[in-house]
Design a protein around this motif. Structure first.
Motif, PDB file in Angstrom:
ATOM      1  N   PRO A 186      23.412  78.392 -43.354  1.00 17.26           N
ATOM      2  CA  PRO A 186      23.431  79.843 -43.538  1.00 17.26           C
ATOM      3  C   PRO A 186      22.089  80.447 -43.159  1.00 17.26           C
ATOM      4  O   PRO A 186      21.033  79.839 -43.334  1.00 17.26           O
ATOM      5  CB  PRO A 186      23.725  79.997 -45.031  1.00 17.26           C
ATOM      6  CG  PRO A 186      23.279  78.716 -45.649  1.00 17.26           C
ATOM      7  CD  PRO A 186      23.540  77.658 -44.638  1.00 17.26           C
ATOM      8  N   GLU A 199      24.919  84.695 -46.915  1.00 14.29           N
ATOM      9  CA  GLU A 199      25.715  83.677 -46.236  1.00 14.29           C
ATOM     10  C   GLU A 199      25.745  82.383 -47.053  1.00 14.29           C
ATOM     11  O   GLU A 199      26.765  81.682 -47.090  1.00 14.29           O
ATOM     12  CB  GLU A 199      25.149  83.411 -44.842  1.00 14.29           C
ATOM     13  CG  GLU A 199      25.375  84.545 -43.862  1.00 14.29           C
ATOM     14  CD  GLU A 199      24.898  84.188 -42.468  1.00 14.29           C
ATOM     15  OE1 GLU A 199      24.570  83.001 -42.240  1.00 14.29           O
ATOM     16  OE2 GLU A 199      24.849  85.091 -41.599  1.00 14.29           O
ATOM     17  N   THR A 257      28.238  82.815 -49.843  1.00 14.05           N
ATOM     18  CA  THR A 257      29.597  82.730 -49.303  1.00 14.05           C
ATOM     19  C   THR A 257      29.997  81.274 -49.065  1.00 14.05           C
ATOM     20  O   THR A 257      31.123  80.859 -49.386  1.00 14.05           O
ATOM     21  CB  THR A 257      29.695  83.514 -47.985  1.00 14.05           C
ATOM     22  OG1 THR A 257      29.350  84.885 -48.219  1.00 14.05           O
ATOM     23  CG2 THR A 257      31.099  83.438 -47.414  1.00 14.05           C
TER      24      THR A 257
END
Length: 334
Positions: free
Chosen positions: A288, A293, A296
């Motif tokens: 990420p 990110e 997630t």
């Protein structure tokens, strides 16, 4: 007639006896009931005194013992440092020879296991706790909700010095690094039971008692409803300051939730530690670019954890407890 590998013990004895008597291979084959080539191969295999071929070794057995003592005394040295100390002892060998001999001795360069640093008082408490819980059944452990915080990094940095060790020495105290609690940082809180995992909480600030109680209110209670419904359960947490605060204890009493007594510095007893490891291994190829990110990716990976995985981890509790008892309270392989 059979091959050499098919000769029976009786046939081999007959061949050896007749060969010592000076009989020809043709006569021996007839008496033993096998082919002449089998007799020839067996006799050649039993031949003694053949000189070894190849280059003469540049180190003696004494030199090799010196090398093994150097590696065993300080297994965290790299090959260059070990080679320098070995040659300083009067041995004439290349760095390549040093590495090869270490490999021949069974040493492999590995990342050392990291275990908590336990004093004698903590070991005694762990041992007492384990003896008290040794008769718990899987059904009793399935009623426990295990919780913990874990740190997830965007990039994977240096994992520290490696250690030279042999197969089976991963848990040898001299091949391990001791660790203490890591500095406060952004953490992920999660919970699990034999029925699966609960929702994750991403912590944005230092976890004090007030922050932790908000986590319990907004994430632990929903996890309990999801995993247990109306059934009774016991909550597990470590002895972090925010967890053991008086206000936190009052919160549990007010909500009627029993808390499992837990020994200090005992991540090896908590199966969710292994679950964090599973999640991080599943994420090892993810890269990420920012914190969002990363979150997630963690959520997506956490959602892939199955109840079967959690159930197997909970089933390991009796083995963990047995390991602590056998180790007399010392850190275990878990």
């Amino acid at each position: 007639m059979g091959k050499t590998s098919d000769l029976t013990a009786v046939q081999k004895t007959i061949i050896d006896t007749l060969h010592k008597e000076g009989k020809t291979q043709k006569v021996i084959a007839k008496e033993a009931g096998c082919s002449q080539s089998s007799v020839s191969k067996h006799i050649n295999r039993q031949a003694k005194g053949r000189k070894k071929c190849g280059r003469k070794k540049c180190t003696s057995s004494r030199d090799n013992r010196t090398l093994q003592r150097i590696v065993t005394t300080n297994p965290f040295k790299n090959v260059g440092e070990i080679h320098k100390e070995w040659t300083a002892a009067g041995v004439s060998a290349s760095r390549t020879t040093t590495r090869r001999l270490m490999k021949d001795m069974g040493f492999r360069c590995r990342i050392p296991c990291v275990k908590p640093l336990l004093n004698m008082k903590q070991r005694k408490k762990r041992l007492t706790w384990a003896k008290d819980k040794k008769d718990w059944t899987d059904a009793e452990w399935s009623k426990v909700m295990f919780s913990d915080e874990s740190k997830f990094c965007i990039s994977f940095g240096n994992q520290g010095p490696r250690v030279w060790r042999k197969s089976g020495e991963a848990q040898n105290p001299r091949c391990m690094r001791s660790s203490v609690k890591f500095p406060p940082s952004v953490m992920v809180w999660g919970a699990m039971s034999s029925a699966g995992v609960g929702p994750l909480c991403f912590l944005r600030s230092r976890v004090n008692a007030a922050v932790y109680q908000e986590v319990l209110e907004h994430f632990m209670l929903p996890a309990a409803d999801q995993l247990y419904g109306d059934a009774d359960f016991t909550f597990q947490q470590d002895l972090a300051p925010a967890h053991s605060a008086k206000t936190t204890s009052t919160w549990f009493k007010d909500h009627g939730i029993p808390v499992l007594d837990w020994p200090a510095n005992s991540p090896d007893l908590n199966p969710i530690e292994n679950l964090w490891g599973i999640v991080k291994r599943m994420m090892q190829y993810a890269r990420p670019n920012n914190a969002e990110e990363l979150k997630t990716t963690i959520r997506a990976t956490w959602a892939l954890i199955t109840p079967e995985q959690c159930h197997r981890l909970i089933e390991s509790m009796p083995r963990r407890i047995t390991a602590v008892i056998e180790a007399k309270g010392a850190p275990t392989k878990y």
